[in-house]
Design a protein around this motif. Structure first.
Motif, short mmCIF file in Angstrom:
data_model
loop_
_atom_site.label_atom_id
_atom_site.label_comp_id
_atom_site.label_asym_id
_atom_site.label_seq_id
_atom_site.Cartn_x
_atom_site.Cartn_y
_atom_site.Cartn_z
N ASP A 114 0.83 -1.20 0.00
CA ASP A 114 0.00 0.00 0.00
C ASP A 114 0.87 1.25 0.00
O ASP A 114 0.62 2.20 -0.74
CB ASP A 114 -0.93 0.01 1.21
N ASN A 115 1.89 1.27 0.85
CA ASN A 115 2.84 2.38 0.90
C ASN A 115 4.14 1.90 0.26
O ASN A 115 4.99 1.30 0.92
CB ASN A 115 3.08 2.83 2.35
N THR A 116 4.27 2.16 -1.03
CA THR A 116 5.40 1.63 -1.77
C THR A 116 6.59 2.57 -1.72
O THR A 116 6.45 3.76 -1.39
CB THR A 116 4.99 1.37 -3.24
N ASP A 117 7.76 2.04 -2.09
CA ASP A 117 8.96 2.86 -2.14
C ASP A 117 9.25 3.34 -3.56
O ASP A 117 10.29 3.94 -3.82
CB ASP A 117 10.17 2.09 -1.60
N LEU A 122 8.83 5.72 -11.95
CA LEU A 122 9.15 4.29 -11.91
C LEU A 122 7.87 3.46 -11.91
O LEU A 122 7.76 2.45 -12.62
CB LEU A 122 9.98 3.98 -10.66
N ARG A 123 6.89 3.89 -11.13
CA ARG A 123 5.64 3.13 -11.08
C ARG A 123 4.87 3.22 -12.39
O ARG A 123 4.18 2.28 -12.78
CB ARG A 123 4.78 3.63 -9.91
N MET A 124 5.00 4.34 -13.10
CA MET A 124 4.34 4.44 -14.41
C MET A 124 5.03 3.57 -15.44
O MET A 124 4.38 3.03 -16.35
CB MET A 124 4.29 5.90 -14.86
N LYS A 125 6.34 3.43 -15.33
CA LYS A 125 7.07 2.57 -16.26
C LYS A 125 6.66 1.11 -16.07
O LYS A 125 6.57 0.34 -17.04
CB LYS A 125 8.58 2.72 -16.05
N TYR A 126 6.42 0.74 -14.82
CA TYR A 126 5.98 -0.62 -14.52
C TYR A 126 4.53 -0.57 -14.01
O TYR A 126 4.21 -1.14 -12.96
CB TYR A 126 6.90 -1.25 -13.47
#
Length: 581
Positions: A114-117, A122-126
């Protein structure tokens, strides 16, 4: 099926049952002779138990499972000794008898928590990994629910959903079009629709008197948190209606969505004219969750040798109740805020109404106690209040004061995202004048009907004509907008002329619509809701990106698939296109 149940449904009633679950390894914990694995799918998490004493080879194999491995496991449902009541399956666990690795996984570039690093880029790339996280999944589930309930409501009141074309004609009015070259028609281009506007009007001419569509639209414009190059609208149109009919119908939709999706009951929506919104709030999408409306004191403060006020077209302010205790540092911070280039005020004047009844102002040397008391009376101020005042050009001052009001609302906790205050803003100007191009532009679009009583002004004073237009505003955000449309060819031609179209241009771009008006066009009107924006509002976020499965970044790029991208020379040749950079 590779599972008998999902990871969110098992409970004590299933104790003793043999079940098969499939999903992703969320985390693994080795505790001496036991290994615990949390198995996740989109429904929830279930704890798996592997025991070295009862099945050492199976437990050893389980200890080799990595994060995000996809597995199928069969075992027996048992009651947990250390229950986790925070999750629906927290009272049970699965005593594993066997499992199969359906696929392995590389170590993810960020934690699937839920609380990612992981940072935004980066999250949009993956993004396919980001979508595994509960908050993102919940956002898309909210979007799904909104779409289902919208269709339910519209179907129940007699609307039919009709799909309109995606490859249409480019029109230079409004935002930039995305254009698509036609291989079969050399040198010619389609455009992607910014709105199904003309097609839904043609459906009214065709007799489909209640149309709606949850539709993808496209605009090639600069992006910000609440804009994407492709976005979704709830697009609607009705025939044989007045403005009141449309407001009543879609006020009903708004209340229905709040009730069914959020469990919130909304009272009757107030209506505010554009003129009142600008005068009292400084913008046409006022946040009415809190007061702090503008007070104009221009006439009261002139003639006292204070040049800032004497030279100002407008002197106005807001009363921040209970804020007389603001420190000098806080007041300086507010001054810096209004002087930011994007806000543009020259400075900030304050009047503090102290708890002991005395008044203290930053312009004490120009105004005596009696004069300051008149200011306080105009603001309906009480001891403990703080009046914040701006001066200058009327338009710029209202805009800056609007930003200051919202900033104070934020500082005072008056803009709770779980409180909803919708309203209709009505009676917009039909046209707005652009000094740079020295011409009128349609404030909404060129198909908006003027108020019938204002039609004579089209010839004598077009800038004074009011539109039969309306916006739905919730918490300071424009959620939807629409209008009663022009359905008369001659009035539509006049509108195009005022907007600077030649007869040839109007015929070339919109002749099909004006021709249709000659075949019995009914009076009609409609509205379009920003569906992405509405989802983000219901979810308590300021960014619509959080509610789109595969959004673009602020540069309009999809960093996951690396788009937009060059195309091969063969494709360019086939389209007869040449790139000149």
């Amino acid at each position: 099926m590779l599972r008998t149940h999902n990871c969110g449904e098992l409970n004590l009633n299933h104790t003793g049952n043999t079940v098969t679950l499939s999903g992703w390894v969320q985390r693994s914990r080795d505790l001496g002779g036991m290994t615990f694995i949390d198995l996740r799918d989109r429904y929830g998490i279930t704890q798996l138990v592997f025991n070295m004493e009862t099945n050492a080879p199976l437990c050893e194999s389980a200890r080799k499972l990595g994060r995000e491995f996809v597995i199928s496991v069969t075992g027996t449902v048992a009651e947990r000794s250390n229950k986790n009541l925070k999750i629906p399956t927290g009272e049970i666990e699965i005593i594993a008898d066997q499992f199969e690795v359906l696929n392995t996984s590389k170590i993810p570039p960020f934690t699937i928590e839920d609380n990612t690093d992981g940072g935004d880029e980066l999250r949009m790339k993956y993004r396919y990994l980001d979508l595994r996280r509960n908050p993102v999944r919940d956002n898309l589930m909210l979007r799904h629910r909104m779409a289902i309930e919208t269709r339910n409501y519209m179907n129940n009141i007699g609307f039919i959903e009709v799909e309109t074309p995606v490859l249409i004609k480019s029109t230079p009015e409004g935002a930039r079009d995305f254009v698509v070259p036609s291989r079969m028609n050399e040198g010619q281009f389609y455009a992607l629709p910014q709105s199904p506007q003309t097609f839904k009007q043609l459906l009214m001419v065709a007799g489909f008197d209640r149309y709606f569509q949850i539709v993808k639209c496209f605009r090639d414009e600069d992006l910000r948190a609440d804009r994407q190059p492709e976005f979704t609208q709830i697009d609607c149109e009705m025939s044989f209606v007045t403005q009141d009919d449309i407001l009543s119908t879609f006020e009903g939709l708004t209340k229905y969505l709040f009730r069914t999706v959020k469990g919130v009951e909304i009272e009757a929506l107030p209506r505010m004219t554009f003129a009142d919104a600008m005068k009292n709030y400084g913008n046409d999408k006022p946040d009415i969750r809190f007061g702090m409306t503008f007070v104009e004191i221009t006439d009261m403060v002139k003639g006292k040798d204070f040049k800032v006020f004497d030279d100002a077209a407008l002197v106005a302010g807001i009363n921040a109740t209970g804020c007389a205790g603001y420190t000098r540092k806080q007041l300086d911070a507010l001054t810096d805020f209004v002087k930011r280039p994007q806000i543009g005020a020259g400075g900030l004047i304050y009047l503090r109404y102290n708890e002991d009844g005395t008044l203290k102002s930053s312009v004490d040397k120009f105004y005596n106690e009696e004069e300051l008391k008149k200011w306080a009376a105009a603001f309906d101020a009480k001891p403990g209040d703080l009046m914040l005042i701006l001066a200058g050009d009327a338009g710029k001052t209202r805009k800056a004061l609007s930003e200051l009001r919202l900033e104070m609302g934020n500082q005072l906790g008056l803009r709770n995202p779980e409180v909803f205050a919708p309203l209709w803003v009505v009676d917009f100007p039909l046209l707005e004048w652009d000094e740079e191009t020295q011409r009128y532009y349609a404030m909404h679009h060129p198909f908006t009907s003027p108020k019938p009583e204002d039609i004579p002004l089209l010839d004598s004073n077009p800038g004074k004509v009011r539109a039969n237009a309306y916006d739905l505003v919730i918490n300071g955000v424009e959620i939807g907008g629409g209008s009663i449309r022009i359905h008369n060819k001659e009035l539509q031609k006049k509108m195009f002329t005022i907007l600077g179209f030649t007869d040839e241009d109007a015929q070339a771009q919109f002749g099909f619509l004006m021709n249709a008006f000659e075949y019995g066009a009914p009076p009609h009107g409609g509205i379009a809701f920003g569906f992405d924006r509405m989802c983000s509002l219901f979810g308590g976020s300021e960014s619509i990106r959080d509610y789109i499965a595969f959004p673009k970044n602020n540069a309009g790029r999809d960093v996951m698939i690396d788009s937009p991208a060059p195309i091969k020379q063969e494709q360019l040749d086939e389209l007869k296109l040449k790139i000149n950079l």
